[in-house]
Enzyme design. Sequence first.
Site, PDB file in Angstrom:
ATOM      1  N   LYS A  37     -13.347  18.441  -3.149  1.00 49.41           N
ATOM      2  CA  LYS A  37     -13.389  16.995  -3.444  1.00 49.41           C
ATOM      3  C   LYS A  37     -12.315  16.312  -2.606  1.00 49.41           C
ATOM      4  CE  LYS A  37     -14.302  17.283  -8.475  1.00 49.41           C
ATOM      5  NZ  LYS A  37     -13.592  17.110  -9.767  1.00 49.41           N
ATOM      6  N   ASP A  79     -15.594  25.394 -15.468  1.00 49.72           N
ATOM      7  CA  ASP A  79     -15.644  25.114 -16.902  1.00 49.72           C
ATOM      8  C   ASP A  79     -15.164  23.719 -17.247  1.00 49.72           C
ATOM      9  OD1 ASP A  79     -12.833  25.653 -16.298  1.00 49.72           O
ATOM     10  OD2 ASP A  79     -12.557  25.578 -18.471  1.00 49.72           O
ATOM     11  N   ASP A 131      -9.316  20.403  -5.494  1.00 53.95           N
ATOM     12  CA  ASP A 131      -9.334  19.059  -6.073  1.00 53.95           C
ATOM     13  C   ASP A 131      -8.085  18.313  -5.599  1.00 53.95           C
ATOM     14  OD1 ASP A 131     -10.283  17.028  -7.799  1.00 53.95           O
ATOM     15  OD2 ASP A 131      -9.101  17.778  -9.463  1.00 53.95           O
ATOM     16  N   ARG A 170     -19.384  27.810 -17.966  1.00 56.64           N
ATOM     17  CA  ARG A 170     -19.212  28.673 -16.791  1.00 56.64           C
ATOM     18  C   ARG A 170     -20.492  29.437 -16.454  1.00 56.64           C
ATOM     19  NH1 ARG A 170     -13.675  28.874 -15.703  1.00 56.64           N
ATOM     20  NH2 ARG A 170     -12.272  28.963 -17.477  1.00 56.64           N
TER      21      ARG A 170
HETATM   22  P1  IMP Z   1      -6.220  21.243  -8.051  1.00 62.08           P
HETATM   23  O1  IMP Z   1      -4.876  21.870  -8.205  1.00 62.08           O
HETATM   24  O2  IMP Z   1      -6.214  19.815  -8.535  1.00 62.08           O
HETATM   25  O3  IMP Z   1      -6.798  21.346  -6.663  1.00 62.08           O
HETATM   26  O4  IMP Z   1      -7.156  21.949  -9.100  1.00 62.08           O
HETATM   27  C1  IMP Z   1      -7.911  23.052  -8.856  1.00 62.08           C
HETATM   28  C2  IMP Z   1      -8.432  23.600 -10.165  1.00 62.08           C
HETATM   29  O5  IMP Z   1      -8.786  22.563 -11.088  1.00 62.08           O
HETATM   30  C3  IMP Z   1      -9.711  24.349  -9.942  1.00 62.08           C
HETATM   31  O6  IMP Z   1      -9.469  25.701  -9.655  1.00 62.08           O
HETATM   32  C4  IMP Z   1     -10.463  24.144 -11.243  1.00 62.08           C
HETATM   33  O7  IMP Z   1     -10.138  25.159 -12.166  1.00 62.08           O
HETATM   34  C5  IMP Z   1      -9.996  22.820 -11.748  1.00 62.08           C
HETATM   35  N1  IMP Z   1     -10.942  21.723 -11.436  1.00 62.08           N
HETATM   36  C6  IMP Z   1     -10.766  20.699 -10.586  1.00 62.08           C
HETATM   37  N2  IMP Z   1     -11.842  19.894 -10.542  1.00 62.08           N
HETATM   38  C7  IMP Z   1     -12.742  20.447 -11.391  1.00 62.08           C
HETATM   39  C8  IMP Z   1     -14.086  20.086 -11.779  1.00 62.08           C
HETATM   40  O8  IMP Z   1     -14.707  19.097 -11.332  1.00 62.08           O
HETATM   41  N3  IMP Z   1     -14.676  20.908 -12.682  1.00 62.08           N
HETATM   42  C9  IMP Z   1     -14.073  22.016 -13.206  1.00 62.08           C
HETATM   43  N4  IMP Z   1     -12.829  22.384 -12.865  1.00 62.08           N
HETATM   44  C10 IMP Z   1     -12.176  21.609 -11.970  1.00 62.08           C
HETATM   45 MG    MG Z   2     -10.721  25.405 -14.897  1.00 58.07          MG
END
Ligand code: IMP
Ligand code: MG
Length: 180
Positions: free
Chosen positions: A130, A159, A102, A165
């Site tokens: 994303k 989740d 993300d 989940r």
């Molecule tokens: P990042 O550090 O922003 O890349 O976040 C990654 C983590 O955020 C993932 O491993 C998920 O646990 C959570 N996450 C990010 N987007 C989503 C989503 O759309 N649905 C559920 N969990 C998400």
């Molecule tokens: Mg999560």
Amino acid sequence: MIHDIERILISEEALHEKVQELGRQISEDYRGRRLLLVSILKGSVIFMADLMRAITVPCEIDFMAVSSYGDGVKTSGEVQIKKDLDRKIENYDLLIVEDILDSGKTLSYLMKVLAARNPSSIRICTLLDKPDRREATDVAAHYSGFQIPDAFVVGYGLDYAEKYRNLPYVGILKPSVYEK
Ligand code: IMP
Ligand code: MG
């Protein structure tokens, strides 16, 4: 539970096909290597369980737990290791198995921590990506299942506040669920 889902984004069949494809590619790339799959708990457990069975070369597995989210839908940017690996990773070819990329902050942090432990190599395999939401510029997935739009998704391990989940598909969560 299904009443909270706006629509199914990726069906069970599409997930299965993609995981088989990723498994085939990884098996080709890691033939003769010392592959260690590192699943990031808890979101990637279902993907991990399916992916490792689609991999036909020898591999070992380990788990890490990190947190950066709490119960929200946006990252706090602060990453904390809650469970570390059980072993030294020198001489292993690490493949980090993640549910979704993300902002990229979680993996950017993890890559630095793990790279400092001198594995033979280190790559990322993410089921979902994303790209529009990326903030960390130093992280990219070598293997990526699906690029998805900027919507909050649940199911197949992912989740919201620890729920959903166990849905067998990836679905978009109704905003009314988290805007309450
Ligand atoms: P990042 O550090 O922003 O890349 O976040 C990654 C983590 O955020 C993932 O491993 C998920 O646990 C959570 N996450 C990010 N987007 C989503 C989503 O759309 N649905 C559920 N969990 C998400
Ligand atoms: Mg999560």
